[in-house]
Design a protein around this motif. Structure first.
Motif, mmCIF file in Angstrom:
data_model
loop_
_atom_site.group_PDB
_atom_site.id
_atom_site.type_symbol
_atom_site.label_atom_id
_atom_site.label_comp_id
_atom_site.label_asym_id
_atom_site.label_seq_id
_atom_site.Cartn_x
_atom_site.Cartn_y
_atom_site.Cartn_z
ATOM 1 N N MET A 1 0.724 -1.160 -0.255
ATOM 2 C CA MET A 1 0.295 0.228 0.090
ATOM 3 C C MET A 1 0.852 1.005 0.321
ATOM 4 N N HIS A 2 0.014 2.325 -0.843
ATOM 5 C CA HIS A 2 1.416 3.416 -0.400
ATOM 6 C C HIS A 2 1.042 4.552 -0.537
ATOM 7 N N LEU A 3 1.251 5.256 -0.072
ATOM 8 C CA LEU A 3 0.720 6.743 0.930
ATOM 9 C C LEU A 3 1.333 7.523 0.374
ATOM 10 N N GLU A 4 0.766 8.672 0.625
ATOM 11 C CA GLU A 4 1.437 10.615 0.164
ATOM 12 C C GLU A 4 0.245 11.477 0.902
ATOM 13 N N GLN A 5 0.431 12.220 2.152
ATOM 14 C CA GLN A 5 -0.026 13.211 2.769
ATOM 15 C C GLN A 5 0.158 14.741 2.088
ATOM 16 N N ILE A 6 -0.867 15.462 2.492
ATOM 17 C CA ILE A 6 -0.981 16.829 1.767
ATOM 18 C C ILE A 6 -1.925 17.877 2.552
ATOM 19 N N GLU A 7 -1.000 18.794 3.591
ATOM 20 C CA GLU A 7 -1.509 19.426 4.274
ATOM 21 C C GLU A 7 -2.050 20.131 4.223
ATOM 22 N N PHE A 8 -3.563 20.433 4.972
ATOM 23 C CA PHE A 8 -4.602 21.697 3.819
ATOM 24 C C PHE A 8 -3.756 22.677 5.608
ATOM 25 N N ALA A 9 -4.390 23.908 5.492
ATOM 26 C CA ALA A 9 -3.589 25.631 5.139
ATOM 27 C C ALA A 9 -5.061 26.179 6.253
ATOM 28 N N THR A 10 -5.746 25.724 5.988
ATOM 29 C CA THR A 10 -7.304 26.596 6.624
ATOM 30 C C THR A 10 -7.980 25.366 6.238
ATOM 31 N N ILE A 11 -9.616 25.630 7.412
ATOM 32 C CA ILE A 11 -10.230 24.780 7.010
ATOM 33 C C ILE A 11 -10.874 25.272 5.901
ATOM 34 N N ASP A 12 -11.079 26.389 5.730
ATOM 35 C CA ASP A 12 -11.777 26.323 4.305
ATOM 36 C C ASP A 12 -10.811 25.662 3.297
ATOM 37 N N GLN A 13 -10.259 26.191 3.090
ATOM 38 C CA GLN A 13 -8.685 25.274 1.624
ATOM 39 C C GLN A 13 -8.875 24.152 1.726
ATOM 40 N N GLN A 14 -9.596 23.310 2.792
ATOM 41 C CA GLN A 14 -9.582 21.921 2.662
ATOM 42 C C GLN A 14 -11.383 21.619 2.410
ATOM 43 N N GLN A 15 -12.252 22.126 2.789
ATOM 44 C CA GLN A 15 -13.234 22.175 2.007
ATOM 45 C C GLN A 15 -13.519 22.181 0.707
ATOM 46 N N ALA A 16 -13.456 23.412 -0.521
ATOM 47 C CA ALA A 16 -12.978 24.023 -1.496
ATOM 48 C C ALA A 16 -12.149 22.464 -1.963
ATOM 49 N N VAL A 17 -10.808 22.090 -2.103
ATOM 50 C CA VAL A 17 -10.625 20.816 -1.894
ATOM 51 C C VAL A 17 -11.232 20.060 -1.955
ATOM 52 N N PHE A 18 -11.797 19.475 -0.875
ATOM 53 C CA PHE A 18 -13.194 18.258 -1.508
ATOM 54 C C PHE A 18 -13.912 17.886 -1.435
ATOM 55 N N GLY A 19 -14.988 19.600 -1.804
ATOM 56 C CA GLY A 19 -16.340 19.677 -2.091
ATOM 57 C C GLY A 19 -17.012 19.686 -1.228
ATOM 58 N N ALA A 20 -18.539 20.256 -1.606
ATOM 59 C CA ALA A 20 -19.576 19.840 -1.006
ATOM 60 C C ALA A 20 -20.132 18.239 -0.778
#
Length: 333
Positions: A1-20
């Protein structure tokens, strides 16, 4: 299993990237056969294939850049476009292309390139006297040409914009059966040019500029015998013009003028497809200094994703179809 992590600067950034309802992440998961979850402030991308994990992470990081710049809104079409680009290895160039502002709409909204192909197309428009752009529906051929023309007019590089297209029927309707005089008859064929123009200036200002002659929209046949100085000339739907007609249009160019021919050779409405002059014109003129031939593809389609799928399906059907001899003309008795 391969894994990569991406840090989000803010909750708003994370929500925008993940989408509704995590809609954008679900599209990425399906495209690359990975799983994406949250652990604290970071997204974890997991999968059996290292390349797929890396590509999915690259799409997410690109979405972070788009969000941080606040220059382009994130939607499903952007997600699909980034997925295509990261697969082809062009994602970095695509992000750069999204920074290129052509002009502003009358509401102050920036009109930008959305693909690398579009960026190269606008670059060709700015650099060359004549640009020939061939590509499928939805690639922004006409819209970007109008946007560039408006930018040139605002900067004083030209004195007027002239937009034209052949008045060729696409199936059901015929000029003779449409109501009104000749100007009213050809108006429906020029509607896409009006739509783009109204986005740039707004209907009221655009109509006033037309009254003053700063902007002219007319059927291609009206070009004969004219010399067009200090103008940006846009010939739309050029696949529906013969080679001799396109030669006539190109030789109208006068002092300080530029011209662009746009067309989709898969949508020829002439009775005989071999009468279309666009590909012939591109072949004859390609390689001449000051002339650029641009070819956009289904990767440059920026309308609803379904349009890209439709274009691909028709391309496949056309490729699979057995070659047929041209229909012979038989005079009526």
């Amino acid at each position: 299993m391969h894994l990569e992590q991406i840090e989000f600067a803010t909750i708003d950034q994370q929500q925008a990237v993940f989408g509704a309802y995590d809609r954008y992440v679900q599209i990425i998961e399906k495209a690359f056969l990975v799983s994406v979850g949250l652990r604290g402030s970071a997204a974890e991308v997991k999968g059996e294939n290292a390349v797929n994990v890396s590509n999915a992470a690259a799409v997410i990081r690109s979405l972070q850049q788009i969000y941080d710049r606040q220059e382009t809104s994130i939607d499903e079409d952007v997600i699909y476009r980034l997925i295509d680009d990261v697969t082809e290895g062009d994602i970095g160039e695509t992000i750069k292309a999204m920074e290129d502002v052509v002009t502003l709409t009358h509401k102050g909204i920036p009109i930008k390139c959305k693909t690398l192909g579009q960026k190269n197309y606008v670059k060709a428009l700015r650099k060359n006297t004549v640009t020939i752009c061939i590509g499928p529906a939805g690639t922004g051929k006409t819209y970007l040409a109008v946007a560039q023309a408006v930018d040139e007019l605002k900067k004083g590089e030209i004195e007027r914009i002239i937009m034209s297209r052949p008045a060729i029927e696409a199936g059901e309707e015929r000029l003779g059966f449409l109501p009104g005089d000749l100007a009213q008859k050809v108006d429906p064929y020029l509607r896409p040019l009006y739509d783009a123009l109204y986005d740039m200036y707004g209907p009221e200002k655009a109509d006033k500029m037309r009254e003053k002659g700063i902007i002219e929209i007319a059927p291609l046949a009206y070009m004969r015998g004219r010399t067009l100085n200090r103008a940006r000339v846009i010939i739309d739907e050029s696949q529906n013009a013969s080679l001799s007609t396109l030669k006539m249009a190109l030789t109208r160019l006068g002092e300080g003028s530029k011209m662009v021919l746009t067309g989709d050779v898969t949508q020829i409405d002439l009775p005989y497809k071999e009468d279309s002059g666009l590909e012939k014109c591109a072949s004859i003129l390609e390689g001449i200094e000051g002339i650029s031939v641009m070819r956009l593809g289904n990767r440059d389609v920026v309308r609803n994703k379904i349009v890209k799928d439709i274009v691909k399906a028709f391309e496949k059907a056309e490729a699979d179809k057995p070659s047929q001899k041209p229909r012979q003309y038989r005079p009526r008795r």
